[in-house]
Design a protein around this motif. Structure first.
Motif, PDB file in Angstrom:
ATOM      1  N   LEU A 148      17.803  10.547 -19.654  1.00  0.00           N
ATOM      2  CA  LEU A 148      17.054  11.846 -19.695  1.00  0.00           C
ATOM      3  C   LEU A 148      16.645  12.180 -20.943  1.00  0.00           C
ATOM      4  N   LYS A 149      16.895  11.663 -22.059  1.00  0.00           N
ATOM      5  CA  LYS A 149      16.210  11.954 -23.118  1.00  0.00           C
ATOM      6  C   LYS A 149      14.820  11.372 -23.039  1.00  0.00           C
ATOM      7  N   PRO A 150      13.711  12.206 -23.426  1.00  0.00           N
ATOM      8  CA  PRO A 150      12.403  11.672 -23.371  1.00  0.00           C
ATOM      9  C   PRO A 150      12.145  10.326 -24.023  1.00  0.00           C
ATOM     10  N   SER A 151      11.375   9.500 -23.274  1.00  0.00           N
ATOM     11  CA  SER A 151      11.064   7.887 -23.827  1.00  0.00           C
ATOM     12  C   SER A 151       9.764   7.631 -23.714  1.00  0.00           C
ATOM     13  N   VAL A 152       9.427   7.008 -24.854  1.00  0.00           N
ATOM     14  CA  VAL A 152       8.014   6.434 -25.039  1.00  0.00           C
ATOM     15  C   VAL A 152       7.883   5.264 -24.522  1.00  0.00           C
ATOM     16  N   GLU A 153       8.602   4.580 -23.696  1.00  0.00           N
ATOM     17  CA  GLU A 153       8.752   3.256 -23.179  1.00  0.00           C
ATOM     18  C   GLU A 153       7.519   3.192 -22.044  1.00  0.00           C
ATOM     19  N   GLU A 154       6.654   2.072 -22.195  1.00  0.00           N
ATOM     20  CA  GLU A 154       5.650   2.021 -21.331  1.00  0.00           C
ATOM     21  C   GLU A 154       6.062   1.244 -20.127  1.00  0.00           C
ATOM     22  N   PRO A 155       5.365   1.237 -18.927  1.00  0.00           N
ATOM     23  CA  PRO A 155       5.563   0.520 -17.810  1.00  0.00           C
ATOM     24  C   PRO A 155       5.426  -1.137 -18.100  1.00  0.00           C
ATOM     25  N   GLN A 156       6.653  -1.850 -17.990  1.00  0.00           N
ATOM     26  CA  GLN A 156       6.459  -3.221 -18.152  1.00  0.00           C
ATOM     27  C   GLN A 156       6.047  -4.092 -16.960  1.00  0.00           C
ATOM     28  N   GLU A 157       5.279  -5.164 -16.844  1.00  0.00           N
ATOM     29  CA  GLU A 157       4.925  -6.176 -15.887  1.00  0.00           C
ATOM     30  C   GLU A 157       6.167  -6.933 -15.606  1.00  0.00           C
ATOM     31  N   ARG A 158       6.740  -6.757 -14.374  1.00  0.00           N
ATOM     32  CA  ARG A 158       7.624  -7.563 -14.054  1.00  0.00           C
ATOM     33  C   ARG A 158       7.216  -8.735 -12.910  1.00  0.00           C
ATOM     34  N   SER A 159       8.167  -9.705 -12.857  1.00  0.00           N
ATOM     35  CA  SER A 159       7.746 -10.639 -11.898  1.00  0.00           C
ATOM     36  C   SER A 159       7.870 -10.040 -10.571  1.00  0.00           C
ATOM     37  N   SER A 160       6.779 -10.117  -9.684  1.00  0.00           N
ATOM     38  CA  SER A 160       6.777  -9.561  -8.329  1.00  0.00           C
ATOM     39  C   SER A 160       6.767 -10.786  -7.261  1.00  0.00           C
ATOM     40  N   LYS A 161       7.056 -11.815  -7.823  1.00  0.00           N
ATOM     41  CA  LYS A 161       7.011 -12.902  -6.740  1.00  0.00           C
ATOM     42  C   LYS A 161       7.658 -12.896  -5.449  1.00  0.00           C
ATOM     43  N   GLY A 162       6.776 -12.864  -4.441  1.00  0.00           N
ATOM     44  CA  GLY A 162       7.566 -12.601  -3.068  1.00  0.00           C
ATOM     45  C   GLY A 162       7.672 -11.067  -2.645  1.00  0.00           C
ATOM     46  N   ARG A 163       7.029 -10.377  -3.606  1.00  0.00           N
ATOM     47  CA  ARG A 163       7.181  -8.728  -3.423  1.00  0.00           C
ATOM     48  C   ARG A 163       5.745  -8.079  -3.948  1.00  0.00           C
ATOM     49  N   PRO A 164       5.453  -7.164  -3.066  1.00  0.00           N
ATOM     50  CA  PRO A 164       4.161  -6.527  -3.459  1.00  0.00           C
ATOM     51  C   PRO A 164       4.414  -5.582  -4.782  1.00  0.00           C
ATOM     52  N   LYS A 165       3.487  -5.545  -5.713  1.00  0.00           N
ATOM     53  CA  LYS A 165       3.552  -4.615  -6.979  1.00  0.00           C
ATOM     54  C   LYS A 165       3.846  -2.956  -6.419  1.00  0.00           C
ATOM     55  N   LEU A 166       4.638  -2.310  -6.799  1.00  0.00           N
ATOM     56  CA  LEU A 166       4.851  -0.971  -6.406  1.00  0.00           C
ATOM     57  C   LEU A 166       4.127   0.009  -7.410  1.00  0.00           C
ATOM     58  N   GLU A 167       3.169   0.699  -6.950  1.00  0.00           N
ATOM     59  CA  GLU A 167       2.424   1.726  -7.902  1.00  0.00           C
ATOM     60  C   GLU A 167       3.459   3.161  -7.831  1.00  0.00           C
ATOM     61  N   THR A 168       3.481   3.379  -9.107  1.00  0.00           N
ATOM     62  CA  THR A 168       4.430   4.492  -9.286  1.00  0.00           C
ATOM     63  C   THR A 168       4.345   5.198 -10.516  1.00  0.00           C
ATOM     64  N   ASN A 169       4.651   6.477 -10.805  1.00  0.00           N
ATOM     65  CA  ASN A 169       4.380   7.120 -12.080  1.00  0.00           C
ATOM     66  C   ASN A 169       5.963   7.172 -12.777  1.00  0.00           C
ATOM     67  N   LEU A 170       6.851   6.429 -12.306  1.00  0.00           N
ATOM     68  CA  LEU A 170       8.057   6.202 -12.664  1.00  0.00           C
ATOM     69  C   LEU A 170       8.082   4.976 -13.812  1.00  0.00           C
ATOM     70  N   VAL A 171       8.828   5.371 -14.873  1.00  0.00           N
ATOM     71  CA  VAL A 171       8.946   4.158 -15.867  1.00  0.00           C
ATOM     72  C   VAL A 171      10.609   3.996 -15.885  1.00  0.00           C
ATOM     73  N   LYS A 196       0.711  -1.188   0.068  1.00  0.00           N
ATOM     74  CA  LYS A 196       0.074   0.042  -0.011  1.00  0.00           C
ATOM     75  C   LYS A 196       0.819   1.243  -0.098  1.00  0.00           C
ATOM     76  N   VAL A 197       2.029   1.209  -0.514  1.00  0.00           N
ATOM     77  CA  VAL A 197       2.881   2.279  -0.861  1.00  0.00           C
ATOM     78  C   VAL A 197       2.946   2.931  -2.406  1.00  0.00           C
ATOM     79  N   SER A 198       2.963   4.140  -2.561  1.00  0.00           N
ATOM     80  CA  SER A 198       3.207   4.594  -4.049  1.00  0.00           C
ATOM     81  C   SER A 198       4.261   5.659  -4.133  1.00  0.00           C
ATOM     82  N   VAL A 199       4.932   5.527  -5.051  1.00  0.00           N
ATOM     83  CA  VAL A 199       6.219   6.504  -5.256  1.00  0.00           C
ATOM     84  C   VAL A 199       5.875   7.436  -6.480  1.00  0.00           C
ATOM     85  N   ILE A 200       5.604   8.701  -6.014  1.00  0.00           N
ATOM     86  CA  ILE A 200       5.221   9.744  -6.924  1.00  0.00           C
ATOM     87  C   ILE A 200       6.259  10.820  -7.177  1.00  0.00           C
TER      88      ILE A 200
END
Length: 372
Positions: A285-308, A215-219
């Motif tokens: 630092l060059k602007p990127s169009v990369e979208e967030p990718q789902e990563r294996s979160s086995k054993g760890r909670p998924k982190l909500e963030t607006n970072l890519v 229940k933590v977000s990094v913004i």
């Protein structure tokens, strides 16, 4: 004589090229070391060493000029050292580091982004006493300046901020009343314990800690955040009388350029993108169009963030600012703010006042007799 000459020619000599770098602990992915050695071959004698803080490295750079001698094991004897942006202006002005010769002709330099050559939530009444924050005045005053529509790198508050120093002081006092704890070592501990609801700090601290929590977000605020960097720099040793400076006797290692170029290759960004190590490559630092990718979160909670991949999205990144060294006027403004800050907790004011002047005071106390 001819026979002796033939015997001399028949001997084989091992030719090795040394490169010794001193970096901040945890700043260089271990895979870089392995891949660099592999790319350079067996004749390279690569010696990476690490220090716990940038302050330790800075002290090792300044000590030889005070003592007029150099320890071959110190950072001052290295070919390259990590030097944080907050120490850069002192390192240059006091001659502790030297320019990289013909850097503008190197491919790695030409490829660098131009970057290198909503804070108002913190004032919400329901968050009073529920915020912890690092005790860095650049971040504390910077958050106030950013909230007021100004720049982290404001050089003169009275001429560049509406209302001048008194308006900034008023907002700063309100922020200090909101914050329960200013402590760069303990701010996340208070957050983990639930004593505060919001922690304001550096991504290299926040991201690893947040990944272990629920229940933590990094913004990153929409108005932008500070970008801070550690630099590779060449220690100045020409003024010192010595017959041994690490592995070099006539200046920095010829492998210095290869190491810098290696660090800036696109492949080196992979450990950061895969979040193995917190931070990012300058190329990111060059602007990127990369979208967030789902990563294996086995054993760890998924982190909500607006970072890519540890980088804010392009629209926020464009509003982020790389911290520049404080000008004399800006340093004077910060010290004025600290002197006039009113708060029942004297310890908070003392920490803030100490933090803003610690870099200058530490350096001056060590270099007073050797100022140039």
């Amino acid at each position: 004589m001819k026979s002796a000459f033939e015997r001399w020619k028949s001997k084989s000599y091992a030719l090795t090229v040394p490169l010794r770098v001193v970096a901040l602990e945890g700043s260089v992915p271990p895979v870089w070391i392995r891949e660099f050695l592999k790319s350079q071959g067996k004749r390279v004698r690569f010696r990476p060493e690490f220090r716990r803080s940038l302050k330790d490295i800075f002290h090792e750079l300044s000590d030889p000029l005070k003592k007029e001698k150099i320890n071959p094991k110190s950072a001052a004897a290295a070919d390259l050292v990590t030097l944080g942006d907050s120490w850069l202006n002192f390192g240059i002005s006091k001659g502790l580091i030297e320019p990289i010769e013909a850097a503008e002709d190197q491919d790695w330099f030409r490829g660098l982004s131009d970057k290198w050559k909503d804070w108002s939530d913190l004032w919400r009444p329901e968050l009073a006493g529920k915020i912890s924050m690092v005790d860095s005045p650049r971040e504390i005053v910077g958050a106030v300046l950013k909230c007021m529509g100004a720049s982290y790198n404001t050089t003169n508050i009275d001429s560049q901020v509406v209302g001048g120093k008194h308006a900034v002081l008023q907002q700063l006092e309100l922020l200090v009343q909101q914050v329960r704890l200013f402590d760069s070592q303990q701010y996340l501990k208070a957050f983990r314990a639930g004593d505060v609801w919001v922690a304001v700090g550096w991504s290299s601290d926040v991201l690893p800690a947040a990944k272990t929590m629920t229940k933590v977000s990094v913004i990153v605020p929409k108005s932008g955040a500070s970008l801070w960097a550690d630099f590779w720099a060449i220690p100045t040793t020409s003024r010192l009388v010595t017959d041994q400076i690490g592995g070099r006797v006539r200046g920095p290692s010829p492998l210095m350029e290869q190491w810098i170029e290696f660090c800036l290759q696109p492949e080196r960004a992979l450990p950061f993108k895969e979040e193995i190590i917190a931070g990012a490559s300058p190329l990111s630092l060059k602007p990127s169009v990369e979208e967030p990718q789902e990563r294996s979160s086995k054993g760890r909670p998924k982190l909500e963030t607006n970072l890519v991949a540890n980088i804010p999205p392009a629209e926020i990144l464009s509003k982020c600012e790389l911290l520049e060294p404080l000008s004399d006027d800006a340093l004077s403004d910060y010290q004025w703010l600290m002197r006039n800050l009113q708060k029942p907790s004297q310890s908070i004011m003392n920490r803030l006042r100490f933090s803003i002047s610690s870099a200058v005071a530490t350096f001056r106390s060590r270099m007073q007799s050797k100022a140039v």
